[in-house]
Enzyme design. Sequence first.
Site, PDB file in Angstrom:
ATOM      1  N   LYS A 282      -4.002  19.191   1.512  1.00 20.69           N
ATOM      2  CA  LYS A 282      -4.028  20.641   1.644  1.00 20.69           C
ATOM      3  C   LYS A 282      -3.396  21.375   0.471  1.00 20.69           C
ATOM      4  O   LYS A 282      -3.374  22.602   0.460  1.00 20.69           O
ATOM      5  CB  LYS A 282      -3.350  21.059   2.949  1.00 20.69           C
ATOM      6  CG  LYS A 282      -4.104  20.592   4.185  1.00 20.69           C
ATOM      7  CD  LYS A 282      -3.498  21.137   5.449  1.00 20.69           C
ATOM      8  CE  LYS A 282      -4.260  20.637   6.658  1.00 20.69           C
ATOM      9  NZ  LYS A 282      -3.660  21.136   7.919  1.00 20.69           N
TER      10      LYS A 282
ATOM     11  N   GLY B   1      -6.537  25.128  12.579  1.00 16.03           N
ATOM     12  CA  GLY B   1      -5.110  24.885  12.736  1.00 16.03           C
ATOM     13  C   GLY B   1      -4.523  24.205  11.514  1.00 16.03           C
ATOM     14  O   GLY B   1      -5.139  23.305  10.949  1.00 16.03           O
ATOM     15  N   THR B   2      -3.326  24.640  11.130  1.00 19.44           N
ATOM     16  CA  THR B   2      -2.620  24.041   9.996  1.00 19.44           C
ATOM     17  C   THR B   2      -1.240  24.674   9.894  1.00 19.44           C
ATOM     18  O   THR B   2      -0.957  25.660  10.582  1.00 19.44           O
ATOM     19  CB  THR B   2      -3.391  24.269   8.680  1.00 19.44           C
ATOM     20  OG1 THR B   2      -2.790  23.517   7.643  1.00 19.44           O
ATOM     21  CG2 THR B   2      -3.381  25.730   8.278  1.00 19.44           C
ATOM     22  N   THR B   3      -0.398  24.122   9.064  1.00 22.19           N
ATOM     23  CA  THR B   3       0.863  24.778   8.709  1.00 22.19           C
ATOM     24  C   THR B   3       1.121  24.554   7.223  1.00 22.19           C
ATOM     25  O   THR B   3       1.202  23.413   6.770  1.00 22.19           O
ATOM     26  CB  THR B   3       2.054  24.225   9.515  1.00 22.19           C
ATOM     27  OG1 THR B   3       1.787  24.334  10.914  1.00 22.19           O
ATOM     28  CG2 THR B   3       3.320  25.022   9.199  1.00 22.19           C
TER      29      THR B   3
END
Length: 230
Positions: free
Chosen positions: A60, A27-29
């Site tokens: 990130k 999960g990430t954005t």
Amino acid sequence: HTLFFKIRTVYYLMNTCEYNILKFWHGTTTLAFICRAGIIVSVDSRASMGKYVSSSSVKKVIEINSYLIGTMAGGAADCFFWERNLGSFCNLYEVKNNHKVSISGASKIITNMVYKYRNSGLSMGTMIIGWDQNGPGLYYVDSQGNRLRVKSISVGSGSTFAYGILDSAYKWDLNIEEACELARRAIFHAAFKDPFSGGTINTYLVREEGWIKISSDDIGKEAYSKYFEK
């Protein structure tokens, strides 16, 4: 009979939910877009292992060199290793040829490196971002060897929510303040709706002179008050 029983047991585990527990969700954005102000890059900082939050301070945005950065989505180790490896190749290219590799060339290098490892367990959905003699460059590269040149993109489990904000407010002639605010708002709303995104919002600006870090904003009460309680 004992060997047969062991084989049947392994086969059963590989085809039931108990075996799939080992396949952690990611999960990430992350997002980036090109506008008049330059290339805006914004990411969250949460790292998850399945349903567990393993860290809220992951970097990130990977600073490959002074004019080239990459983003991290998927497996943190995979993205970090291959993008740092790309940095070594770019430095070696510059020494040999006495000029910097283009953004297109850099994206092709990392695509070729990971392509031969496709379907072997790598997990990458990264962006290669920079500025060269041809202008701004924004490329999406994944662990299956796909490579796309784009003008606006969001990657990760929260990307659908981020796209909702980007599509409603993006325009070419955004200035720096407006563009950075749009990126931060998109990441915040994605983190608010996606449990696998969160931590802080790190925003970068890439221009002809290179990249700079604009801000690092906590996704907390202040952000909630800013974007909801109006």
